[in-house]
Design an enzyme around this catalytic site. Structure first.
Site, PDB file in Angstrom:
ATOM      1  CE  LYS A  52      11.077   8.143 -12.424  1.00 26.13           C
ATOM      2  NZ  LYS A  52      11.148   9.110 -11.383  1.00 26.13           N
ATOM      3  CB  ALA A  69       7.244   8.041  -6.497  1.00 24.11           C
ATOM      4  CG  ASP A  70       8.376  11.622 -12.375  1.00 22.45           C
ATOM      5  OD1 ASP A  70       9.528  11.304 -12.384  1.00 22.45           O
ATOM      6  OD2 ASP A  70       7.933  12.678 -12.716  1.00 22.45           O
ATOM      7  CB  THR A  71       8.172  14.664  -7.549  1.00 23.43           C
ATOM      8  OG1 THR A  71       7.755  13.548  -6.512  1.00 23.43           O
ATOM      9  CG2 THR A  71       7.648  15.859  -6.745  1.00 23.43           C
ATOM     10  N   GLY A 105       3.162  11.427  -8.690  1.00 22.32           N
ATOM     11  CA  GLY A 105       2.300   9.986  -9.322  1.00 22.32           C
ATOM     12  C   GLY A 105       3.276   9.010  -8.579  1.00 22.32           C
TER      13      GLY A 105
END
EC number: 3.6.1.9
Length: 192
Positions: A52, A69-71, A105
């Site tokens: 991203k 970010a990625d959750t 992340g």
């Protein structure tokens, strides 16, 4: 201060940065989120966050800091965002009465220097036992539909959580403390 760009369409991440009073712009990434099941959960979250941030940074020219970010939620398997109410029900039933991990992340890219830092945070979340009625009533609110693991700790699902171990903001979608450390130590940006 360099112009910060949040490479995320998440309203929760936007709210967290706004809460710090940090000036930033939002520029969503166009990547298709594909999960490589050969990677560990933290590696998946880091990879998606990096993709991203990289996608957005490639579209910019100038003195920008891009944050992606990625959750993801993990309990025996990766739980992404539910496709429909049935999948939300299955996810919440799986998490009921259990401890699961929320992994975010994040990637920070300096568009001018090309410096890149990718990291992650893990929080353990303890769910109370949920009755079928509680799960169905929660799903009726539509709150779980755009959230990893089919719940948002900052909303009505806060009623399901008996405790957490780790960063609350990580569960919301952005590990503020760790992000602040990375920005300060690697990019000379102090969020205070």
């Amino acid at each position: 201060m360099k112009q910060m760009i949040l490479a995320s369409a998440s309203p929760r991440r936007r709210e967290l940065l706004q809460g710090l009073g940090v000036p930033f712009e939002v520029m969503s990434s166009d990547i298709e989120e594909k999960i490589n099941t050969e990677l560990s959960a933290p590696e998946i979250a880091k990879e998606l966050a990096y993709q991203k941030a990289k996608d957005v940074s490639n579209k910019l020219d100038g003195d920008y800091i891009v944050i992606g970010a990625d959750t993801i939620v993990e309990y025996n398997r990766i739980l992404g965002k539910p496709k429909d109410a049935d999948e939300a029900y299955q996810m919440l039933k799986l998490l009921s009465g259990k401890i699961h991990r929320v992994i975010t992340g994040f990637a920070v890219i300096d568009c001018r220097t090309k410096k890149e830092i990718v990291d992650f945070e893990v929080t353990n979340v303890y769910f109370n036992h949920l009755s079928d009625e509680e799960i169905n009533r929660y799903i009726e609110t539509k709150e779980p539909m755009d959230k990893a693991g089919a719940y948002g700790i900052q909303g009505k699902a806060s009623l399901f959580v008996s405790k957490i171990e780790g960063d609350y903001f990580n569960v919301v979608g952005l590990p503020i403390f760790k992000l602040g450390v990375v920005l300060r130590n690697h990019f000379d940006i102090n969020l205070l």
